[in-house]
Design a protein around this motif. Structure first.
Motif, PDB file in Angstrom:
ATOM      1  N   ARG A 173      -9.167   4.783  12.702  1.00  0.00           N
ATOM      2  CA  ARG A 173      -8.852   3.818  13.761  1.00  0.00           C
ATOM      3  C   ARG A 173      -8.120   2.586  13.245  1.00  0.00           C
ATOM      4  N   TYR A 174      -7.915   2.502  11.930  1.00  0.00           N
ATOM      5  CA  TYR A 174      -7.337   1.288  11.358  1.00  0.00           C
ATOM      6  C   TYR A 174      -6.045   0.864  12.067  1.00  0.00           C
ATOM      7  N   ARG A 175      -5.131   1.799  12.228  1.00  0.00           N
ATOM      8  CA  ARG A 175      -3.836   1.450  12.827  1.00  0.00           C
ATOM      9  C   ARG A 175      -4.032   0.882  14.236  1.00  0.00           C
ATOM     10  N   ASN A 176      -4.843   1.573  15.037  1.00  0.00           N
ATOM     11  CA  ASN A 176      -5.041   1.121  16.410  1.00  0.00           C
ATOM     12  C   ASN A 176      -5.795  -0.205  16.472  1.00  0.00           C
ATOM     13  N   LEU A 177      -6.738  -0.419  15.561  1.00  0.00           N
ATOM     14  CA  LEU A 177      -7.446  -1.699  15.537  1.00  0.00           C
ATOM     15  C   LEU A 177      -6.482  -2.854  15.283  1.00  0.00           C
ATOM     16  N   LEU A 178      -5.568  -2.658  14.333  1.00  0.00           N
ATOM     17  CA  LEU A 178      -4.583  -3.709  14.057  1.00  0.00           C
ATOM     18  C   LEU A 178      -3.669  -3.931  15.258  1.00  0.00           C
ATOM     19  N   LEU A 179      -3.223  -2.840  15.857  1.00  0.00           N
ATOM     20  CA  LEU A 179      -2.369  -2.976  17.034  1.00  0.00           C
ATOM     21  C   LEU A 179      -3.117  -3.648  18.189  1.00  0.00           C
ATOM     22  N   ASP A 180      -4.368  -3.284  18.387  1.00  0.00           N
ATOM     23  CA  ASP A 180      -5.157  -3.852  19.480  1.00  0.00           C
ATOM     24  C   ASP A 180      -5.345  -5.359  19.328  1.00  0.00           C
ATOM     25  N   HIS A 181      -5.291  -5.848  18.083  1.00  0.00           N
ATOM     26  CA  HIS A 181      -5.480  -7.281  17.839  1.00  0.00           C
ATOM     27  C   HIS A 181      -4.161  -8.007  17.619  1.00  0.00           C
ATOM     28  N   GLY A 182      -3.074  -7.376  18.051  1.00  0.00           N
ATOM     29  CA  GLY A 182      -1.798  -8.060  18.095  1.00  0.00           C
ATOM     30  C   GLY A 182      -1.003  -8.092  16.813  1.00  0.00           C
ATOM     31  N   PHE A 183      -1.428  -7.327  15.795  1.00  0.00           N
ATOM     32  CA  PHE A 183      -0.657  -7.293  14.559  1.00  0.00           C
ATOM     33  C   PHE A 183       0.642  -6.514  14.774  1.00  0.00           C
ATOM     34  N   ARG A 184       1.666  -6.895  14.064  1.00  0.00           N
ATOM     35  CA  ARG A 184       2.959  -6.211  14.158  1.00  0.00           C
ATOM     36  C   ARG A 184       3.291  -5.564  12.813  1.00  0.00           C
ATOM     37  N   ASP A 185       4.351  -4.751  12.818  1.00  0.00           N
ATOM     38  CA  ASP A 185       4.790  -4.048  11.601  1.00  0.00           C
ATOM     39  C   ASP A 185       3.625  -3.288  10.962  1.00  0.00           C
ATOM     40  N   VAL A 186       2.837  -2.625  11.793  1.00  0.00           N
ATOM     41  CA  VAL A 186       1.646  -1.927  11.307  1.00  0.00           C
ATOM     42  C   VAL A 186       2.042  -0.603  10.657  1.00  0.00           C
TER      43      VAL A 186
END
Length: 227
Positions: free
Chosen positions: A161-174
């Motif tokens: 879930r790492y990628r989706n967790l970062l995306l869900d919290h607004g991180f970019r260039d994931v």
């Protein structure tokens, strides 16, 4: 604690683990918090490169070990979901082999965003506990033991879930990568003893003695930039 430290040391000393650790340092900048710092190796290595690095771990004994091993680092006992840092103070956030022990790992990712400066980088590293590969004469039992071990953890499958967790919290260039660590010696027997016992563990012990043990652990590495 000594068994856990020995296992962590054995893992960290592997050339594959060192290469992965080096990969996690890329783009962290000059002020870094290492969450779940354990015995402090990453903090020590970052400090040696001129980085101001702070280690945070929930286990006081681990923090005590880190302080004694890496006197140049700064270490604190703290919760990954409530870091002892102000808002926007660090250029890099690193969480290695820690989110699986949290009931709500998304709270840790929210903390990563909070403590990072704009354009700061978060790096998440860990294994998906369902994907451990162990050679065995009884693959059905081995599969059941691996899943049972995973189910005893708060968030055993968080790495997927790492990628989706970062995306869900607004991180970019994931980005997300997988790096597999392979063990073929007796160093992994203490970890295997947490998975199974009796005849199953005796077989793995015999495999280690005869240089026939094989354990492969895919490690997931995700990173993203705080807007």
């Amino acid at each position: 604690m000594s068994t856990l430290l020995s296992l962590l040391d054995a893992f960290d000393d592997l050339s594959q683990a060192r290469d992965l650790r080096e990969r996690t340092y890329v783009g962290l900048g000059d002020t870094v918090v290492d969450v779940g710092c354990g015995s402090g190796r990453a903090v020590g290595e970052l400090v040696a490169r001129g980085v101001r690095a702070t280690g945070v771990d929930a286990d006081p004994e681990m923090v005590e070990a880190a302080v004694s091993r890496w006197p140049g680092g700064e270490f604190h006992v703290g919760d990954a979901t409530a870091l002892p840092l102000g808002d926007g103070l660090v250029t890099g956030y690193r969480a290695d082999k820690v989110l699986h022990v949290l009931p709500e790992p998304e709270l840790a990712v929210a903390e990563a965003r909070r403590v990072l400066k704009p354009n700061g980088r978060a790096v998440l590293v860990g294994q998906d506990w369902d994907t451990t590969v162990i050679d065995s004469d009884d693959p059905v039992l081995t599969r059941a033991l691996i899943h049972a071990r995973a189910d005893g953890m708060p968030s055993p499958r968080v790495a997927r879930r790492y990628r989706n967790l970062l995306l869900d919290h607004g991180f970019r260039d994931v980005t997300i990568e997988v790096h597999t660590i392979v063990f073929t010696g007796a160093v992994m027997l203490p970890m295997l003893a947490t998975i199974g016992e009796g005849d199953w563990l005796a077989e793995q012990t015999a495999r280690a003695r005869d240089d026939r043990l094989f354990v492969a652990i895919p490690m997931f590495l995700a990173s993203g930039v705080r807007p």
